[in-house]
Motif scaffolding. Sequence first.
Motif, mmCIF file in Angstrom:
data_model
loop_
_atom_site.group_PDB
_atom_site.id
_atom_site.type_symbol
_atom_site.label_atom_id
_atom_site.label_comp_id
_atom_site.label_asym_id
_atom_site.label_seq_id
_atom_site.Cartn_x
_atom_site.Cartn_y
_atom_site.Cartn_z
ATOM 1 N N ALA A 13 0.830 -1.206 0.000
ATOM 2 C CA ALA A 13 0.000 0.000 0.000
ATOM 3 C C ALA A 13 0.865 1.256 0.000
ATOM 4 O O ALA A 13 0.544 2.245 -0.674
ATOM 5 N N ILE A 14 1.970 1.228 0.750
ATOM 6 C CA ILE A 14 2.864 2.389 0.819
ATOM 7 C C ILE A 14 3.605 2.569 -0.500
ATOM 8 O O ILE A 14 3.797 3.694 -0.979
ATOM 9 N N ILE A 15 4.024 1.463 -1.096
ATOM 10 C CA ILE A 15 4.731 1.556 -2.375
ATOM 11 C C ILE A 15 3.841 2.211 -3.431
ATOM 12 O O ILE A 15 4.302 3.058 -4.213
ATOM 13 N N PHE A 16 2.579 1.860 -3.457
ATOM 14 C CA PHE A 16 1.693 2.410 -4.485
ATOM 15 C C PHE A 16 1.511 3.924 -4.355
ATOM 16 O O PHE A 16 1.336 4.604 -5.371
ATOM 17 N N VAL A 17 1.554 4.457 -3.126
ATOM 18 C CA VAL A 17 1.401 5.910 -2.996
ATOM 19 C C VAL A 17 2.699 6.648 -3.306
ATOM 20 O O VAL A 17 2.726 7.875 -3.344
ATOM 21 N N ARG A 63 10.899 -10.210 -3.773
ATOM 22 C CA ARG A 63 11.346 -9.525 -4.987
ATOM 23 C C ARG A 63 10.212 -8.813 -5.702
ATOM 24 O O ARG A 63 10.407 -7.766 -6.334
ATOM 25 N N TRP A 64 8.996 -9.384 -5.610
ATOM 26 C CA TRP A 64 7.893 -8.782 -6.339
ATOM 27 C C TRP A 64 7.546 -7.398 -5.807
ATOM 28 O O TRP A 64 6.968 -6.572 -6.526
ATOM 29 N N LEU A 65 7.915 -7.110 -4.532
ATOM 30 C CA LEU A 65 7.624 -5.791 -3.990
ATOM 31 C C LEU A 65 8.384 -4.699 -4.737
ATOM 32 O O LEU A 65 7.884 -3.582 -4.912
ATOM 33 N N THR A 66 9.591 -5.029 -5.176
ATOM 34 C CA THR A 66 10.425 -4.031 -5.842
ATOM 35 C C THR A 66 9.901 -3.677 -7.236
ATOM 36 O O THR A 66 10.325 -2.685 -7.814
ATOM 37 N N THR A 67 8.984 -4.478 -7.756
ATOM 38 C CA THR A 67 8.445 -4.218 -9.093
ATOM 39 C C THR A 67 7.147 -3.403 -9.054
ATOM 40 O O THR A 67 6.626 -3.035 -10.115
ATOM 41 N N LEU A 68 6.639 -3.123 -7.867
ATOM 42 C CA LEU A 68 5.337 -2.467 -7.772
ATOM 43 C C LEU A 68 5.366 -0.991 -8.146
ATOM 44 O O LEU A 68 4.330 -0.414 -8.475
ATOM 45 N N ARG A 79 -2.173 -4.806 -12.326
ATOM 46 C CA ARG A 79 -1.208 -5.454 -11.431
ATOM 47 C C ARG A 79 -1.487 -5.063 -9.985
ATOM 48 O O ARG A 79 -1.353 -5.895 -9.075
ATOM 49 N N ALA A 80 -1.875 -3.820 -9.751
ATOM 50 C CA ALA A 80 -2.202 -3.376 -8.397
ATOM 51 C C ALA A 80 -3.416 -4.129 -7.859
ATOM 52 O O ALA A 80 -3.450 -4.530 -6.690
ATOM 53 N N LEU A 81 -4.408 -4.341 -8.721
ATOM 54 C CA LEU A 81 -5.594 -5.105 -8.331
ATOM 55 C C LEU A 81 -5.207 -6.532 -7.971
ATOM 56 O O LEU A 81 -5.651 -7.074 -6.944
ATOM 57 N N ALA A 82 -4.388 -7.158 -8.806
ATOM 58 C CA ALA A 82 -3.946 -8.532 -8.544
ATOM 59 C C ALA A 82 -3.129 -8.603 -7.256
ATOM 60 O O ALA A 82 -3.240 -9.574 -6.491
#
Length: 209
Positions: free
Chosen positions: A21-25, A104-109, A116-119
């Motif tokens: 959630a923080i990465i997306f903002v 690792r997937w966190l670094t791609t967000l 992708r955000a929904l998934a």
Amino acid sequence: MTIHVLPLAITMMAGPQIISAIIFVTAERPIRLSLAFLAGVLAATVAGVVITRGIAELLGSAISMGDSQHKGAAGRTIELVLVALLLLLALKNYRGRATAEPPRWLTTLLTATPLRALATGLLVILAMPSDIIVLLTVGVDLKRSNAGLVGAAPFVAATLLIAALPLLAYLAFRRRAEHAMPKVRDWLDSHSWLVNVIACLVFVVLILS
């Protein structure tokens, strides 16, 4: 529901969930990505409650799980199994703290699309062992209290609210949030093991109380 809703919802979002959630903002399209992520979290939480309530109903029809005042032997056994699983998960996170790294997937967000955000919102709820345990506890509690799915509304709402906190902070304090959120994200990345351990221990206390 007889369980403590807010601490349970906090446990749902502790770890990679709130980090996402923080990465997306902090991404290029924070509002659009965050709303898609929240939609995924909401859908996954509701689906999880429906599934675990159904599982509890099937178990309850075969064995006694007790009621909201008196826990049956089967219900108590399930709780003890959940406690054991949580303690093992906490121990695993603690022992691996020296080499712990965020997935690792966190670094791609940061470059994610709304889809992708929904998934991601779906997966951080339905694919995380700790959240599966929380949802199972909710399902068992609904069955024991003879409550329908509406009884889980406070839990679902609290989970969604906690997931939305980074976005709400961004909207309310945009300039300060843009400066602070990356630091918070980096701290959570380096201390994800601690967040997970605390979440597991809090949940153990809730189950045993």
